[in-house]
Design an enzyme around this catalytic site. Structure first.
Site, mmCIF file in Angstrom:
data_model
loop_
_atom_site.group_PDB
_atom_site.id
_atom_site.type_symbol
_atom_site.label_atom_id
_atom_site.label_comp_id
_atom_site.label_asym_id
_atom_site.label_seq_id
_atom_site.Cartn_x
_atom_site.Cartn_y
_atom_site.Cartn_z
ATOM 1 N N HIS A 1 0.884 -1.171 0.000
ATOM 2 C CA HIS A 1 0.000 0.000 0.000
ATOM 3 C C HIS A 1 0.921 1.220 0.000
ATOM 4 O O HIS A 1 1.999 1.176 0.606
ATOM 5 C CB HIS A 1 -0.818 0.122 1.279
ATOM 6 C CG HIS A 1 -1.733 -1.019 1.573
ATOM 7 N ND1 HIS A 1 -1.323 -2.157 2.196
ATOM 8 C CD2 HIS A 1 -3.062 -1.157 1.371
ATOM 9 C CE1 HIS A 1 -2.357 -2.968 2.352
ATOM 10 N NE2 HIS A 1 -3.425 -2.387 1.863
ATOM 11 N N MET B 1 2.581 -5.722 -7.199
ATOM 12 C CA MET B 1 1.235 -5.139 -7.074
ATOM 13 C C MET B 1 1.252 -3.939 -6.136
ATOM 14 O O MET B 1 1.864 -3.986 -5.081
ATOM 15 C CB MET B 1 0.280 -6.231 -6.568
ATOM 16 C CG MET B 1 -1.135 -5.782 -6.285
ATOM 17 S SD MET B 1 -1.375 -5.165 -4.587
ATOM 18 C CE MET B 1 -1.827 -6.677 -3.742
ATOM 19 N N GLU C 1 -11.175 -6.241 -4.837
ATOM 20 C CA GLU C 1 -11.181 -7.242 -3.759
ATOM 21 C C GLU C 1 -12.396 -7.038 -2.856
ATOM 22 O O GLU C 1 -12.574 -5.989 -2.258
ATOM 23 C CB GLU C 1 -9.890 -7.100 -2.940
ATOM 24 C CG GLU C 1 -9.839 -8.041 -1.754
ATOM 25 C CD GLU C 1 -8.518 -7.961 -0.996
ATOM 26 O OE1 GLU C 1 -7.546 -7.381 -1.531
ATOM 27 O OE2 GLU C 1 -8.471 -8.454 0.138
ATOM 28 N N ASP D 1 -1.798 -13.043 1.294
ATOM 29 C CA ASP D 1 -2.272 -11.919 2.112
ATOM 30 C C ASP D 1 -2.624 -12.461 3.503
ATOM 31 O O ASP D 1 -3.791 -12.577 3.860
ATOM 32 C CB ASP D 1 -3.490 -11.249 1.467
ATOM 33 C CG ASP D 1 -3.863 -9.966 2.199
ATOM 34 O OD1 ASP D 1 -3.053 -9.514 3.035
ATOM 35 O OD2 ASP D 1 -4.951 -9.428 1.967
HETATM 36 C C1 GCO Z 1 -7.650 -7.493 4.766
HETATM 37 C C2 GCO Z 1 -7.567 -7.150 3.317
HETATM 38 C C3 GCO Z 1 -6.349 -6.396 2.987
HETATM 39 C C4 GCO Z 1 -6.253 -6.067 1.509
HETATM 40 C C5 GCO Z 1 -5.208 -5.082 1.278
HETATM 41 C C6 GCO Z 1 -5.091 -4.730 -0.189
HETATM 42 O O1 GCO Z 1 -7.669 -8.659 5.058
HETATM 43 O O2 GCO Z 1 -7.686 -6.595 5.575
HETATM 44 O O3 GCO Z 1 -7.561 -8.344 2.590
HETATM 45 O O4 GCO Z 1 -5.207 -7.088 3.394
HETATM 46 O O5 GCO Z 1 -5.990 -7.190 0.743
HETATM 47 O O6 GCO Z 1 -5.500 -3.982 2.029
HETATM 48 O O7 GCO Z 1 -5.746 -3.591 -0.442
HETATM 49 MN MN MN Z 2 -6.647 -9.189 0.943
HETATM 50 MN MN MN Z 3 -8.266 -10.579 4.747
#
Ligand code: GCO
Ligand code: MN
Ligand code: MN
Length: 382
Positions: free
Chosen positions: A53, A87, A180, A286
């Site tokens: 980010h 990314m 997402e 993630d």
């Molecule tokens: C979470 C989210 C984040 C996003 C990330 C990408 O679990 O809080 O999945 O991890 O993927 O902020 O924008």
């Molecule tokens: Mn995520």
């Molecule tokens: Mn998550």
């Protein structure tokens, strides 16, 4: 055999391996880690790339010259190690200005600020060589539904995406967006609560080709859905631009567990869909280490995500090569026929005169045997 190499396309976010173990009830259990050290650690354990980010790297209040110095130092770490930047994404959830949403805020000025911040994050991602930009609308939702119109939320979100696509085209960037979804947390309810909602929004955009999805294992599982089914649909529709791999117990808060740590069977089918379906994009974890872990434990966590993926991949290979399983599949899956079109087969020709409804209804499918063979294979007794 289970040692990852950059060819495996594994990536981690600065916020994942850099997660400090804070939760709503407790403070951090780990020290901050310098993004440069994270890049070196990722190179050491065989990861391919890193994601971030904007504010994982550049503080929200940094001056332009501070920003440039930070980015130069980070770029050097990428060059020194060969770790790819893959990314980029934007933090539209931490700062209090976004407490009631960013692109879907009721306040036009906040919506514009969110776009400006996103544009700066896109510039950063482009400067680092990234071609995928993830948008996760963490605060795009509501607790007090009396205050917000959910139809406006759809319109505003679409407006923001159209604007951002125009910006990318205008700059000549080679950048695509991956949306997402998440059902809730941090909002009581988040708009576009599952990946299916985004797949339905995309064809209504001005530049649908530039926009795909970034499904996350934990988020669909929170909602009780089959993760690999939605991944399969996105892949089949050419919309799987990115993926967030992790694990999750059904019905809980967003746990972001180590990949492969909970749902072995679902993870197997996920890897099967990705590998058999020809997905060739990044495999991003993630997830974050348990709060009990120190930095050594974080490294074990990251290695574990990749090792588990490779183990599942090998199991998929064995499944596809297993003679008994394949023989069984041949018996239960009728051979492919030509696509059924209205032109080729008229309604009167759909059902052959000798079609035996009762016989088909009485026939056993041998799924019990097949499913047990899979269990044996996964448990290593086959
Ligand atoms: C979470 C989210 C984040 C996003 C990330 C990408 O679990 O809080 O999945 O991890 O993927 O902020 O924008
Ligand atoms: Mn995520
Ligand atoms: Mn998550």
């Amino acid at each position: 055999m289970y040692t990852p190499t950059p060819q495996d396309r594994f990536t981690f976010g600065l916020w994942t391996v850099g997660n400090r173990g804070r939760d709503p009830f407790g403070v951090e259990t780990r020290p901050p880690v310098d993004p440069v050290d994270i890049v070196h650690m990722l190179a050491e354990i065989g990861a391919w790339g890193v994601n971030l980010h904007d504010n994982d790297l550049v503080p929200i209040d940094a001056t332009p010259s501070e920003r440039d110095a930070i980015v130069a130092r980070f770029t050097k770490a990428l060059d020194d190690t060969g770790v790819q930047f893959v990314m980029g994404t934007v933090n539209l959830f931490t700062d209090p200005v976004f407490k009631d949403g960013a692109f879907t805020s009721n306040v036009p000025e906040i919506r514009r600020y969110a776009l400006r911040k996103t544009i700066e994050a896109i510039d950063l991602a482009a400067e680092l060589g990234g071609k995928i930009f993830v948008l996760w609308g963490g605060r795009e939702g509501a607790e007090v539904n009396a205050a917000k119109n959910p139809m406006d939320a759809v319109k505003r979100f679409r407006e923001a995406l159209n604007y951002l696509c125009e910006y990318v085209i205008d700059q000549g960037y080679e950048m695509k967006f991956a949306l997402e979804a998440k059902p809730n947390e941090p909002r009581g309810d988040i708009y576009f609560s599952s990946t299916g909602a985004y797949l339905a929004l995309i064809p209504t955009l001005e530049h649908p080709d530039m926009v795909g999805v970034n499904p996350e294992f934990a988020h669909e599982t929170m909602a009780g859905l089959s993760f690999h089914h939605i991944v399969a649909q996105a892949l089949e529709q050419g919309k799987l631009f990115h993926i967030d791999l992790n694990d999750q117990k059904i019905g809980r808060f967003d746990q972001d567990l180590r990949f492969g740590s909970e749902n072995y069977k679902e993870s197997f089918f996920l890897v099967k869909v990705l590998e058999d379906g020809g997905y060739d994009g990044p495999l991003h974890f993630d997830a974050h280490a348990y709060r009990t872990e120190d930095l050594e434990g974080v490294k074990e966590f990251a290695k574990g995500c990749m090792r588990s993926y490779l183990i599942f991949k090998e199991k998929v290979h064995r499944f596809n090569e297993d003679e008994e399983i394949q023989q069984l599949l041949k018996e239960i899956q009728a051979a492919d026929e030509e696509p059924l079109t209205y032109d080729r087969v008229r309604p009167g020709q759909l059902v052959a005169p000798d079609f035996d409804r009762r016989a088909w209804g009485a026939k056993g499918y041998a799924y019990e045997r097949l499913d047990q063979l899979l269990f044996d294979l996964m448990m290593g007794v086959r």
